[in-house]
Scaffold this active site. Structure first.
Site, PDB file in Angstrom:
ATOM      1  N   LYS A 249       0.841  -1.211   0.000  1.00 22.55           N
ATOM      2  CA  LYS A 249       0.000   0.000   0.000  1.00 22.55           C
ATOM      3  C   LYS A 249       0.864   1.245   0.000  1.00 22.55           C
ATOM      4  CE  LYS A 249      -1.301   2.406   3.306  1.00 22.55           C
ATOM      5  NZ  LYS A 249      -1.780   2.975   4.592  1.00 22.55           N
TER       6      LYS A 249
ATOM      7  N   ASP B  55      -6.052   0.693   0.659  1.00 25.00           N
ATOM      8  CA  ASP B  55      -6.140   0.901   2.105  1.00 25.00           C
ATOM      9  C   ASP B  55      -7.518   0.448   2.563  1.00 25.00           C
ATOM     10  OD1 ASP B  55      -7.881   2.844   1.221  1.00 25.00           O
ATOM     11  OD2 ASP B  55      -6.827   4.523   2.176  1.00 25.00           O
TER      12      ASP B  55
END
Length: 214
Positions: free
Chosen positions: A117, A135
């Site tokens: 991420k 996320d």
């Protein structure tokens, strides 16, 4: 609805969707994203000005007293672990990358505290490399809109979004999903009555799955 139609609608709702972590360069964004784990961008933005004033680059961060770093970020969660991570990644930047933030996924994820991420955010925002960072908001929205299955892992969600969204829209899609999840389709009190995606929403199915797997 097609993915293009979904993104077109989100573009209308959030024409200014962007990265809300305040930063001046790739190093600052890298640190800010690491600090944002399990906390809000707003909370991170409150501590980073003083942090970067004292430690503006990998060298000063790497050579700092860990207690001084902790003191600058102690208002956010997990600050001790995060202080170690941002100091260790700073050391790695110096020893392995001449003090520069690398661009490849492999190099970025070799740094302390940096997962897919974080790497995707940096690649997308700083280097304009087509990426989709998943996320909590992106994961939730992807599953509610039926772009991923309720049981899909974060990695699977990322791969499905990459298949279903045109590559040239990946970077913007990431921000659109975050803004939609942060300001409209929130985790606890989504604005379902005013949502343009009611006919495709899988919210109830997702909630049922979560409750069964607590």
């Amino acid at each position: 609805m097609t993915t293009d139609e979904i993104l077109d609608q989100l573009e209308i709702m959030f024409p200014d969707a962007h990265c809300e972590l305040i930063h001046k360069n790739p190093f600052e964004l890298l640190v800010a994203v690491v600090l944002s784990a399990q906390t809000t961008d707003n909370a991170v933005n409150k501590v980073t000005p003083a942090l970067f004033e004292s430690f503006p680059d990998p060298k000063t961060m790497a050579n700092a007293d860990i207690k001084d770093i902790e003191d600058k970020i102690k208002r956010i969660g997990l600050y001790r672990n995060k202080a170690r991570s941002i100091q260790n990644l700073s050391k790695s930047l110096l020893t392995s990358f001449d003090g520069n933030v690398p661009q490849s996924m492999k190099d970025l994820t070799s740094l302390a505290g940096v997962g897919r991420k974080t790497a995707n955010v940096v690649r997308s925002v700083c280097f304009d490399i087509p990426s989709i960072a998943v996320d909590t908001h992106v994961e939730r929205i992807s599953k509610r809109l039926g772009l991923a299955k309720v049981y899909d892992s974060v990695e699977v969600v990322e791969q499905k979004l990459k298949r279903k969204i045109k590559r040239e829209r990946w970077n913007k899609a990431h921000h659109l999903f975050i803004f939609f999840g942060r300001y409209f389709c929130t985790a606890r009190n989504p604005q379902c009555n005013n949502c343009p995606f009611q006919n495709i929403c899988k919210k109830e199915k997702l909630e049922k799955y979560k409750n069964q797997n607590k």
